[in-house]
Write a protein that holds these residues in place. Structure first.
Motif, PDB file in Angstrom:
ATOM      1  N   TYR A 178      13.120  54.751 -45.734  1.00  0.00           N
ATOM      2  CA  TYR A 178      13.128  56.006 -44.991  1.00  0.00           C
ATOM      3  C   TYR A 178      13.653  55.821 -43.571  1.00  0.00           C
ATOM      4  O   TYR A 178      14.286  56.722 -43.024  1.00  0.00           O
ATOM      5  N   ARG A 230      17.335  55.695 -44.234  1.00  0.00           N
ATOM      6  CA  ARG A 230      17.821  56.988 -44.716  1.00  0.00           C
ATOM      7  C   ARG A 230      17.932  57.998 -43.578  1.00  0.00           C
ATOM      8  O   ARG A 230      18.979  58.616 -43.378  1.00  0.00           O
ATOM      9  N   ASN A 262      21.542  58.880 -41.913  1.00  0.00           N
ATOM     10  CA  ASN A 262      21.944  60.277 -42.103  1.00  0.00           C
ATOM     11  C   ASN A 262      22.255  60.931 -40.765  1.00  0.00           C
ATOM     12  O   ASN A 262      23.223  61.692 -40.635  1.00  0.00           O
ATOM     13  N   GLY A 320      24.453  63.212 -46.412  1.00  0.00           N
ATOM     14  CA  GLY A 320      23.332  62.798 -47.239  1.00  0.00           C
ATOM     15  C   GLY A 320      23.745  61.825 -48.324  1.00  0.00           C
ATOM     16  O   GLY A 320      23.033  60.847 -48.608  1.00  0.00           O
ATOM     17  N   GLY A 376      22.443  58.010 -48.782  1.00  0.00           N
ATOM     18  CA  GLY A 376      21.873  57.520 -50.033  1.00  0.00           C
ATOM     19  C   GLY A 376      22.540  56.245 -50.517  1.00  0.00           C
ATOM     20  O   GLY A 376      21.874  55.327 -51.008  1.00  0.00           O
ATOM     21  N   GLU A 392      21.291  53.286 -48.208  1.00  0.00           N
ATOM     22  CA  GLU A 392      19.945  52.794 -48.512  1.00  0.00           C
ATOM     23  C   GLU A 392      19.905  52.100 -49.868  1.00  0.00           C
ATOM     24  O   GLU A 392      19.174  51.115 -50.038  1.00  0.00           O
ATOM     25  N   ASN A 404      20.639  57.527 -55.753  1.00  0.00           N
ATOM     26  CA  ASN A 404      20.222  57.781 -54.371  1.00  0.00           C
ATOM     27  C   ASN A 404      21.227  58.623 -53.613  1.00  0.00           C
ATOM     28  O   ASN A 404      20.835  59.483 -52.809  1.00  0.00           O
ATOM     29  N   ASN A 456      20.658  62.122 -54.891  1.00  0.00           N
ATOM     30  CA  ASN A 456      19.356  62.604 -54.422  1.00  0.00           C
ATOM     31  C   ASN A 456      19.407  63.049 -52.961  1.00  0.00           C
ATOM     32  O   ASN A 456      18.931  64.134 -52.604  1.00  0.00           O
ATOM     33  N   GLN A 457      19.963  62.197 -52.106  1.00  0.00           N
ATOM     34  CA  GLN A 457      19.959  62.523 -50.671  1.00  0.00           C
ATOM     35  C   GLN A 457      20.959  63.628 -50.342  1.00  0.00           C
ATOM     36  O   GLN A 457      20.744  64.402 -49.407  1.00  0.00           O
ATOM     37  N   PHE A 511      18.933  66.619 -48.261  1.00  0.00           N
ATOM     38  CA  PHE A 511      19.187  67.046 -46.886  1.00  0.00           C
ATOM     39  C   PHE A 511      19.791  68.450 -46.837  1.00  0.00           C
ATOM     40  O   PHE A 511      19.486  69.231 -45.936  1.00  0.00           O
ATOM     41  N   GLN A 550       7.984  63.587 -50.775  1.00  0.00           N
ATOM     42  CA  GLN A 550       8.825  64.163 -49.736  1.00  0.00           C
ATOM     43  C   GLN A 550       8.048  65.149 -48.870  1.00  0.00           C
ATOM     44  O   GLN A 550       8.321  65.287 -47.673  1.00  0.00           O
TER      45      GLN A 550
END
Length: 311
Positions: free
Chosen positions: A83, A86, A90, A113, A117, A120, A178, A181-182, A186, A283
């Motif tokens: 995190y 991330r 970001n 984002g 991802g 990370e 990832n 996902n990100q 975001f 989250q």
């Protein structure tokens, strides 16, 4: 640089990274059991576990309650670093993608984002998840009967037996998972904040922890559904060890084709329900913490810019 861009409140990537890491610690402690259950379900080819509750009950009966927190040390460290990277990366990518007025379109927000991802996934997530999954797939609590005696021993064993590449098993699906996902997270978090609370980036408005938890929860629903196949393939690749006959899956695309062919298409979403029970609440916790920290510094930046506080 335009006056509009100068007026944008500045919260450094380091502060955003710190805020995310504190949220990660809280998430790890609260939601580790659901992650253990998700991993066991994804690795269950024989149908031993009958759903989430059946899996949890079986683990407790056979291995004790403590087994639900297997792999907590690497998981907590993993989330803390993940995190931090991330949120911080970001912020860096968003700064690079802003226009001359400091604005960020939805498309560029999603790109930032996605890049966060990928960052990370390569730097932190893949090696930590290899260790976590190897620990979680072990059954029993007696250390003398386990191949891996702990996180460090597990990492050293993987390096010795499989080389450096073993620590990055499943990197490709992890990057895809990832990044997607990100990208979703975001973008969705920013838009949910605007839709529900009329909170716009840089306006200095402080959301309550409950509002942040609601936004974080809703924003995190999309990613697990979109990335289920990547997550299953990642888990299978990370869990397999080399034998005299080689490995079951030769790589990401081989796993992506063989799993649905041998087990049915729905096997690609194994563990989806525990992911949905783990990721959105996780989250919610992370954003409740990080929004309070970044919101405070954002308000301080605005106050300094307006002359309310000494520079």
């Amino acid at each position: 640089m335009s006056d509009d861009k100068k007026k944008q409140p500045h919260v450094s990537p380091a502060i955003k990274g710190f805020a995310g890491s504190i949220g990660g610690v809280a998430e790890a402690c609260a939601l580790q059991p659901m992650d253990v259950i998700k991993t066991r379900l994804q690795l269950d080819k024989a149908g031993k576990y009958k759903g989430i509750w059946g899996c949890g009950k079986t683990i407790i009966q056979e291995e004790g309650v403590a087994a639900l927190w297997k792999g907590l040390t690497p998981f907590a460290m993993h989330l803390t670093l993940k995190y931090a990277l991330r949120m911080g990366s970001n912020s860096v990518y968003q700064s690079m993608l802003r226009d001359d007025n400091g604005k960020l379109t939805d498309g560029r927000r999603m790109l930032a984002g996605f890049l966060a991802g990928i960052t990370e996934a390569v730097v932190i997530v893949t090696p930590f998840e290899v260790v976590k999954i190897r620990l979680q797939q072990q059954k029993g609590m007696a250390k003398e009967q386990l191949k891996y005696k702990g996180p460090i021993n597990c990492a050293l064993t993987v390096l010795r037996e499989e080389g450096i590449r073993g620590m990055w098993s499943g990197c490709t699906p992890t990057v895809l998972r990832n990044g997607t996902n990100q990208m979703c997270l975001f973008w969705a978090k920013n838009n949910v904040d605007k839709f529900l609370w009329d909170k716009h980036e840089g306006d200095g408005k402080m959301l309550t922890p409950t509002q942040s938890m609601t936004s974080g929860f809703l924003a995190a629903l999309l990613g697990p559904i979109a990335t289920g196949p990547f997550d299953v393939a990642k888990t299978r690749l990370m869990a397999q060890t080399k034998t005299s006959g080689g490995t079951r899956y030769s790589g990401f695309f081989d796993a992506l084709m063989r799993i649905p062919r041998e087990e049915g298409i729905m096997a690609m979403w194994k563990g989806l329900l525990p992911r949905l029970l783990r990721i959105p609440p996780g989250q919610a916790i992370v954003w409740a913490v990080s929004d309070q920290i970044t919101g405070y510094f954002e308000a301080q930046s605005i106050a300094k810019a307006s002359g309310s506080l000494p520079a």
